[in-house]
Scaffold this motif. Structure first.
Motif, mmCIF file in Angstrom:
data_model
loop_
_atom_site.group_PDB
_atom_site.id
_atom_site.type_symbol
_atom_site.label_atom_id
_atom_site.label_comp_id
_atom_site.label_asym_id
_atom_site.label_seq_id
_atom_site.Cartn_x
_atom_site.Cartn_y
_atom_site.Cartn_z
ATOM 1 N N HIS A 48 19.914 52.780 57.966
ATOM 2 C CA HIS A 48 19.538 51.497 57.392
ATOM 3 C C HIS A 48 19.734 51.465 55.880
ATOM 4 O O HIS A 48 20.163 50.444 55.337
ATOM 5 N N ASP A 51 23.696 51.700 55.502
ATOM 6 C CA ASP A 51 24.490 50.936 56.467
ATOM 7 C C ASP A 51 25.547 51.777 57.166
ATOM 8 O O ASP A 51 26.723 51.402 57.260
ATOM 9 N N SER A 141 20.129 45.199 53.894
ATOM 10 C CA SER A 141 20.586 46.150 54.912
ATOM 11 C C SER A 141 21.244 45.375 56.041
ATOM 12 O O SER A 141 20.563 44.662 56.786
ATOM 13 N N ASP A 142 22.563 45.523 56.196
ATOM 14 C CA ASP A 142 23.263 44.849 57.292
ATOM 15 C C ASP A 142 22.725 45.318 58.642
ATOM 16 O O ASP A 142 22.594 44.526 59.578
ATOM 17 N N HIS A 145 19.434 43.621 59.425
ATOM 18 C CA HIS A 145 19.638 42.199 59.727
ATOM 19 C C HIS A 145 20.237 42.027 61.120
ATOM 20 O O HIS A 145 19.837 41.123 61.857
ATOM 21 N N ARG A 146 21.178 42.878 61.484
ATOM 22 C CA ARG A 146 21.759 42.794 62.833
ATOM 23 C C ARG A 146 20.702 43.041 63.902
ATOM 24 O O ARG A 146 20.651 42.366 64.922
#
Length: 266
Positions: A48, A51, A141-142, A145-146
């Motif tokens: 996290h 990424d 943090s992509d 979020h995903r």
């Protein structure tokens, strides 16, 4: 103590807010909050924080981030434990905004199923008021979020749907303006169209309701390549038969996804 991710990251104790200025520390805290009480492995935290591309120095950098986060949390820093297998943050009942939102939503949907519309609307409004903005708004943090932001956004929209069902049952005010805005913002979400058509028809605006059906049917066909779902089709049929009564069906509690998206995914 209060912790929040439904909007900008929030840490508050006795009215005093504690800033978590560094992006990596915000990601670390958000991850620990979403897995409150569980041990988070260094590998998960690194996933996290970076990424999926942690540097060679990730172990030392993570340890430093934990140390700095403890300092940011003030007296609550002692709740961030180093333990076998990783790190754990202790959060007491009612301290985390996601838990407060979920509890109010659950009580509200239960009241709606039981026909207690006024109580349901109050509880569901209170659940929505817990939100201060988009989930994880300032957490860069992509991966987080995903995994989390879309799910939480769906839960929020489901709560709006349920609250509008309660409003339709009470019939105290027009919800048409709100539903027009919602169908514009979330055009693939069929439940909002069902509610809009129901509200219009109940106000004697059956022609506008039928026009709304035409618009959503075209949108579903052109954008998603699907036909309207059973609820829309049934309501359209009832609108064409004025002698049949209209009602807003109470949805079962679930994690909300657009009906059209569910059918496309099959």
């Amino acid at each position: 103590m209060e912790f929040g991710i439904l909007g900008p990251l929030l840490v508050r104790d006795a009215g005093q807010e504690y800033a978590v200025p560094a992006p990596k520390q915000r990601v670390l805290l958000a991850t620990l909050l979403l897995r409150r009480g569980q041990v988070c492995s260094p590998r998960l935290l690194a996933e996290h924080l970076w990424d999926g591309c942690p540097p060679r120095s990730a172990t030392a950098a993570l340890q430093n981030a934990v140390l700095r986060l403890r300092r940011c949390l003030g007296a609550a820093g002692e709740r961030l434990e180093t333990c076998a297998g990783g790190y754990r943050l202790t959060v007491h009942p009612g301290e985390f905004d996601v838990d407060r939102f979920a509890a109010l939503r659950s009580r509200g949907t239960a009241a709606l199923r039981d026909g207690e519309s006024e109580l349901a609307v109050g509880l569901l409004d209170a659940a929505l008021e817990v939100w201060r903005g988009e989930a994880l708004l300032d957490v860069p943090s992509d991966a987080l979020h995903r995994e989390e932001a879309d799910r939480l956004a769906d839960e929020r929209l489901y709560t709006v749907e349920a609250r509008l069902d309660g409003e339709l049952q009470l019939g105290r005010r027009s919800v048409v303006p709100e539903l027009r805005a919602l169908t514009a913002a979330h055009p693939g979400r069929e439940r909002f169209w069902v509610q809009l058509m129901t509200a219009l028809a109940r106000e004697g605006r059956r022609a506008e309701a039928l026009d709304a059906y035409t618009r959503v049917r075209q949108l579903l066909n052109e954008e998603l390549g699907v036909r309207p779902g059973p609820e829309l089709l049934d309501l359209h049929h009832r609108l064409l038969c004025p002698e049949r009564p209209l009602s807003a069906r109470i949805p079962a509690p679930r994690s909300a996804r657009p009906v059209a998206a569910q059918r496309v995914g099959r």
